[in-house]
Design an enzyme around this catalytic site. Sequence first.
Site, PDB file in Angstrom:
ATOM      1  N   GLU A   4      41.214  28.519  31.406  1.00 46.77           N
ATOM      2  CA  GLU A   4      40.798  29.570  32.120  1.00 46.77           C
ATOM      3  C   GLU A   4      42.367  30.318  32.257  1.00 46.77           C
ATOM      4  OE1 GLU A   4      39.216  29.330  36.077  1.00 46.77           O
ATOM      5  OE2 GLU A   4      37.668  28.072  35.522  1.00 46.77           O
ATOM      6  N   GLU A  64      30.953  38.421  37.855  1.00 46.30           N
ATOM      7  CA  GLU A  64      29.889  37.363  38.654  1.00 46.30           C
ATOM      8  C   GLU A  64      29.861  37.816  40.090  1.00 46.30           C
ATOM      9  OE1 GLU A  64      30.396  33.130  37.171  1.00 46.30           O
ATOM     10  OE2 GLU A  64      32.413  33.719  37.141  1.00 46.30           O
ATOM     11  N   LYS A 124      29.454  35.629  43.462  1.00 45.01           N
ATOM     12  CA  LYS A 124      30.877  34.834  43.650  1.00 45.01           C
ATOM     13  C   LYS A 124      31.073  35.248  45.382  1.00 45.01           C
ATOM     14  CE  LYS A 124      32.997  32.706  40.080  1.00 45.01           C
ATOM     15  NZ  LYS A 124      34.402  32.419  39.384  1.00 45.01           N
ATOM     16  N   GLU A 160      37.479  38.112  43.362  1.00 48.99           N
ATOM     17  CA  GLU A 160      36.899  36.844  42.846  1.00 48.99           C
ATOM     18  C   GLU A 160      35.416  37.310  42.013  1.00 48.99           C
ATOM     19  OE1 GLU A 160      36.986  33.451  43.047  1.00 48.99           O
ATOM     20  OE2 GLU A 160      38.891  33.840  43.533  1.00 48.99           O
TER      21      GLU A 160
END
Length: 467
Positions: free
Chosen positions: A266, A320, A323, A329
């Site tokens: 990542e 996303e 999250k 985030e």
Amino acid sequence: MAIPPLATLLFLVVLSQASCFANSQSFIGVNYGQVADNLPQPSATAKLLQSTSIEKVRLYGSDPAIIAALANTGIGIVIGAANGDIPALANDPNFAKNWVNANVVPFYPSSKIILITVGNEVMTSGDHTLMTQLLPAMQNLQNALNAVSLGGKIKVSSVHSMAVLKSSEPPSSGSFDPSFSDEMKGILGFNNATGSPFAINPYPYFAYRSDSRPETLAFCLFQPNAGRLDTKTQIKYTNMFDAQVDAVRSALNSFGFKNVEIVVAETGWPYKGDSNEVGPSIENAKAYNGNLIAHLRSMVGTPLMPGISVDTYLFALYDEDLKPGPTSERTFGLFKSDLSMNYDVGLSKSSQTPAAPNTSAAPSPKTPAAPSPKPDNGTWCIPKDGVSDAQLQANLDYVCGQIDCKPIQPGGACFEPNTVAAHAAYAMNLFYQNSNRSPSDCNFSQSATVSSNNPSYNGCVYPSGKS
């Protein structure tokens, strides 16, 4: 300054492979997180990935719909066993066999599963029981793969945060936290014996959040900066990504595992954050991911691992929206849920895909070389119109790795405007002036040309070849 013979040879190799790099880079992957309620259908995602130069995708689980949708695409797939599965995997070999029979056997080889990651950042979870169960879980999964004759085809590993290192600065001091050194040595022994990679999550973004000076941002974004000297090795690092990866390399070497490959599981940068967050922006996210891709494509490698690009999985394919936590985030995605780009980093096969700058390549027949300048005329090397920022960044990385780019570093006469285009223009001309001043010294993969127009401005004077 003439390009050294070895560098010339390396660039000829890059040129010979340019058409291959243009459409696929086996070292560029992406993370496909699913903590969202608005994700596209797996079939649409498969088509999206095929339209890019992304060659690998990492799943945090083993969603059968996604694995099936990626069948016959040639895209490498990393699937994951959750932290919650580790106790059963460690204690029950039959559970591991059933896991492989359910999540691997029905799909392979049509779906190109290449790696199974057991858990995510377990060693820094604080759960000592889980930490001690990680290696047995990996071993049981490996045995389950061996039982169906897939042990040599699909690797097993785990993913770690940078916090597994006790020390990472300077890179030569990289070492693992001694509080779990026994567990780490066991895992690395497994990696070494099976040929599986050590997967790590380096995030220059988080380094910048804790040190938000302008020079740190430039260091994190692969932009011109003064660099950071490792006094032990006398290596000057010009970007945080290389420094973090080499710190991991040093830690592996210190434990005697010089042959264990590193994979970046990542890394990324958010494009939006809350008002009190430092770092998130479209400009920074585009700069980090775009410049990282250009750096990987250049095949320069890191100072401790020159000439290779580590497999790197960008975070993330999509935003996303479910999250928790700050806005950042939820805003790491390269693409929106409607499949459009949040910003362009040159991954689309239909857009220009820059490779390493080739300053010595012969010009294309469609782009005749500029005539050799007369010795008494001032001439400059300037970028052609329409060249992508990613290509310019690759040019900039190459030049400033060869000669001193101090004038475009913070405080230099040509630092402003602080843009990739302006810095690359100065650096490319500097390289040309310090070389033989022939058209081949102003090629840069056909992204530059010789001009008689002086590009100097205000207090920034571009050197010229005028006698």
